[in-house]
Design an enzyme around this catalytic site. Structure first.
Site, short mmCIF file in Angstrom:
data_model
loop_
_atom_site.label_atom_id
_atom_site.label_comp_id
_atom_site.label_asym_id
_atom_site.label_seq_id
_atom_site.Cartn_x
_atom_site.Cartn_y
_atom_site.Cartn_z
N GLU A 105 -5.41 -8.37 -0.42
CA GLU A 105 -6.28 -8.08 0.72
C GLU A 105 -7.61 -7.57 0.20
O GLU A 105 -7.67 -6.73 -0.69
CB GLU A 105 -5.68 -6.98 1.62
CG GLU A 105 -4.39 -7.33 2.31
CD GLU A 105 -3.92 -6.20 3.23
OE1 GLU A 105 -4.78 -5.39 3.67
OE2 GLU A 105 -2.71 -6.11 3.47
N GLU A 136 0.83 -1.21 0.00
CA GLU A 136 0.00 0.00 0.00
C GLU A 136 0.86 1.26 0.00
O GLU A 136 0.56 2.25 0.66
CB GLU A 136 -0.98 -0.03 1.18
CG GLU A 136 -1.94 -1.22 1.11
CD GLU A 136 -2.93 -1.28 2.26
OE1 GLU A 136 -3.00 -0.32 3.05
OE2 GLU A 136 -3.64 -2.30 2.36
#
Length: 380
Positions: free
Chosen positions: A297, A197
């Site tokens: 995710e 991320e």
């Protein structure tokens, strides 16, 4: 035939779809790592070229929050009758102490080792890593701190000057390396997903490595890659690069942060917004890297045949990711809460059951455990 010929003359010959290479970023990988990567590249190439479409279903397990490491992996089986073919744990975030050494990490390493050794699936680890030099290892210390000046990241990656920040980075990486060595010595390959991320926007609480200068981020990645592979000899690693959803709201453009084809093996995305039928931009956006594609995710299961609550959704029919992994307790709860995740649990866990029950002659979800839909033991 005349019409087809005219179309070819007008549009040109249809281009051949790129084949994903089986070459890993780790030179001289272990035989087990190569076998796992061969499987992932086969799944990716099949999805691109009209072969049998298959996706490995995965589950992240938050060992620090579970009553025992692997609880969510087991829970999937209790609900659906089948277990994930991929399980991921984390080396962090720590328990507000000066070290990452926690019993839950050792239990996670043991659980992951056993899943592969027993031929029940493949395994991975991420690392929610506190900023280098943090006095305690904790979830809050994963994030950017107000005192970090504009030159802080430069000091973290300044291996030439061997700065205190760089030394602290290596100390943290050495913890992960010690645990990965245990798995290497047991013959277990690991999908390793660090510094994820990296493109998460500032309003969304970015990690300390996120939204940095892209060149510095890539230097950070390369330092970790070189340390783990060259210095520590971890030839069992398959490196996963996992940006946040680059929708312009929650995540910015990720391409500038890509470390390079010689440093990445699997390209992925973390998705927590939008309806379960995810925008095609993430799947198609990752295609150009010519690597196996993964949802690393997410909080929603990808298959749910319609009922009175929701319409029919089959993300995997539209986009057969090589691996599709659900994050931790969002299997049953809304992220960060204890309220039910309605998409997954309503109608007696319909989405979980529909997803794990979706297998057949042409299409199937690859599951794990003792009644797996794939012969994971062949990867040993």
């Amino acid at each position: 035939m005349a019409l087809l010929a005219a179309l070819v003359l007008c549009l040109g010959a249809l281009p051949a779809r790129a084949q994903v290479s089986r070459t890993l970023s780790t030179p001289g990988p272990t035989a087990q790592a190569q076998k796992v990567y061969n499987l992932l590249t086969d799944l990716e190439n099949n999805s691109r070229n009209g072969g049998t479409k298959q996706t490995i279903m995965g589950q992240h397990c938050e060992a620090q929050k579970e009553s025992y490491a692997g609880e969510y992996w087991v829970k999937v089986g209790d609900i659906s009758g089948r277990r994930p073919g991929f399980v991921e744990f984390d080396f962090g975030p720590g328990n507000n102490r000066a070290t990452y050494s926690e019993s839950y990490v050792d239990y996670a390493v043991g659980f992951a080792r056993d899943r592969f050794i027993y031929g029940e699936g493949i395994v991975g680890f991420s690392f929610h890593q506190s900023y280098p030099g943090a006095p305690v290892k904790s979830w809050p210390n994963n994030f950017r701190q107000s005192w970090m000046d504009s030159n802080w990241m430069g000091r973290v990656i300044n291996w030439q000057a061997n700065t205190a920040e760089y030394q602290a980075l290596l100390r943290d990486l050495s913890f992960a390396a010690d645990k990965l060595t245990i798995l290497r010595d047991a013959g277990v390959p690991v999908l390793y997903r660090p510094f994820h991320e990296m493109n998460k926007k500032g309003s969304a609480s970015p990690f300390w490595w996120a939204n940095q200068d892209p060149y510095q981020y890539k230097q950070l990645w390369n330092i970790a890659h070189d340390y783990l592979v060259k210095t520590r000899g971890l030839k069992n690693l398959i490196f996963v690069w996992s940006p946040y959803e680059w929708d312009g709201t929650y995540g910015g453009d990720a391409a500038a942060y890509y470390p390079g084809s010689d440093r990445v093996d699997v390209v992925a995305v973390d998705i927590y917004h939008g309806n379960p039928y995810f925008p095609a931009q993430f799947y198609t956006g990752l295609a150009g890297y010519n690597k196996p594609r993964m949802v690393a995710e997410t909080d929603k299961l990808p298959v749910r045949w319609g009922d009175s609550r929701y319409g029919t959704v089959s993300e995997l029919d539209s986009r057969p990711w090589a691996i599709y992994s659900v994050w931790g307790d969002s299997l049953v709860y809304n992220l960060g809460t204890t309220s039910p995740n309605d998409w997954n649990v309503s109608s007696n866990y319909k989405a979980i059951k529909d997803t794990y029950g979706y297998y057949g002659t042409y299409w199937r979800v690859l599951t794990g455990g003792s009644n797996a839909t794939y012969n994971w033991g062949a990867l040993r």
